[in-house]
Design a protein around this motif. Sequence first.
Motif: not given
Length: 623
Positions: A379-388, A395-412
């Motif tokens: 997903i896109n981050g502040a400067s370039g893309n980042i991997d999650v 679990t689905v909750e684990d993946v969602i939290n991992r997306i939201n806790d990343s430095n990405g500028e996309v939330k789930a």
Amino acid sequence: MANSFAGIEIGKRSLMAHSTQIQTAGHNISNADTEGYSRQRVIVKSFEPIYRPDLERAMVPGQIGQGCDVESINRIKDELLESRIVEQKNVESYWETRDKYYSMIESVYNEPNDVSVRTNMDKFWQGWQELSTYPESDAARLAVVVRGQTLTNSIQQQYKSLRGIGDQINGDIEAVVKQVNDLSRQIASVNGEIVRSKGLGDNPNDLMDRRDLLVEKLSSLINVTVTQKDPDEFMVHTDGQIIVQGSLARQIETVGQLDNNGYGKLMWSDTKVDAEFHGGTLGALVELRDKDIRTEIQSLNTMALNFADLVNDVHRNAIGKNNTTGLDFFVQHDFVENVNGNYDRNGDGVEDTSYIFRMTGTNVLKMQEQIGLFGTMTINGASGNIDVAYFSTDTVEDVINRINDSNGEVKAYLDRNSCLVLKATSSKGMENPDFVIRHVEDSGMFLTGYSGILQGSGADNAYDFNRANAVDVLAGAQFAVSPVLNPSAYIEVNGLIQNDVSSVAAAFKNSQGFAEPSDGRAAVEMAAIRNTKIMIGSQRTFDDYFADTITNVGLKGEQAQNQLATQNKIMGDLRDLRDSISGVNIDEELADIIKFQHGYNVAAKFISVQDELLDTLINRLGV
């Protein structure tokens, strides 16, 4: 040997030396209150004796002196102390500027409790709670509408206040840039005069005081350092750039940019390179405008946009008392009219970008269900893309939290239908638009067959906003076009609902597609949004947003106040030390004048005695 008139010459030199000393002391006294003035002292030396130590020397007991002479007039200055003051001055003005404007920012959030955004939002949720209890009541519906209007008005007012501070800062930036350019030109001009004066053998003390004062004033506006490896080339540097070199001064200009609310960026006029300043008034103003105020407005926009989006999501799927459904409670304005979000970003007349704010998957997910898949999302981050990365035991909750806790500028998150939602946040970089998903990719199957967002895995099936019709890679997922810039400025209750409060949806459709009079399930779900973890930027709930915002502003204001107090104490000590060295002491100068006056009188008496001796020699001998 000395001639008979040598005594007269010695007396004359003494008179001139003492006269110069008296005049310099008077100059000091007259400039006692002149800003930037350094007291001056006359350096007197003995004049060269008559005889030199060579073969022509006369046979006398020693060298015969010829009185005194003024060697130079020097200013009393501690150059190391001056450089220290220049270095610290920009820090003082930096915190002074931040303290001034954070007092204004704090006043935006320190509203009376009965009119604050948070209080009005609490009343809005209470209105839905009351409607859930009395779903057949038009009065409860009217309360929801009126409280919604009051809330949107307070959000708009907060935006206007923050934008007003930003506009004021922008005006100050333009004014300070003019001051910096003017001071640099003055320093360069004085440099030229100093070089010419020194070329004639003079010691231009007043000109050098003037230059030091200009440099100190410049150091309060931007962070500067001074070097002078060549006596004829005085140089002023700022952040690795030369701003003054000898009699040459570089200028700064403001160039408009579309990605920062129309505010201009600073550039060097000669090289067209971005001009960056990290200290002084100008550095503080640019940081306040482009970081602090921008962040506050982005945070408010994020809250307003997500708030309206979540309320609308429930309201669209609910039904009003008049059996009207599909209505948004709050009005949203799309950034572009194109249904696919296509936009001509570079202005060449061809649509080349896709502006999409939200993607909603087609499949129903369970938060605690293990996904049984592994792969890497990009997903896109502040400067370039980042991997999650995600793993089969997640679990689905684990993946969602991992997306939201990343430095990405996309939330789930999962919406009310338990479908995966990807939302864009505001962008840290000014080069990137706010609330636009720029890149979504999955090497595995989580975003594809599992959640139903992308139609395929890998780079070939990735969503990238840098092309038109980028939504073609979505696997039937719903999407929403990005909103017009600054949604907090125009958020309002839908006019159709204002005209007919019975359109306020409190129920869900029954089996016949109508609203049951006693059904308040939609109103309950609406009220529950208040404490739902909806991931507004880095905050989890709306209450988290308000708590974090107030705390952040308060702490930054406290930091500016404390740092300013510390820097004022440091600068006070430095200025007192400079005054003790370079400042004019009236009593000391008056004492010196009396001393020099006595010396002048004695020199005059010496000349009078020499005159009598010559009179005796010329007029009385041989008579």
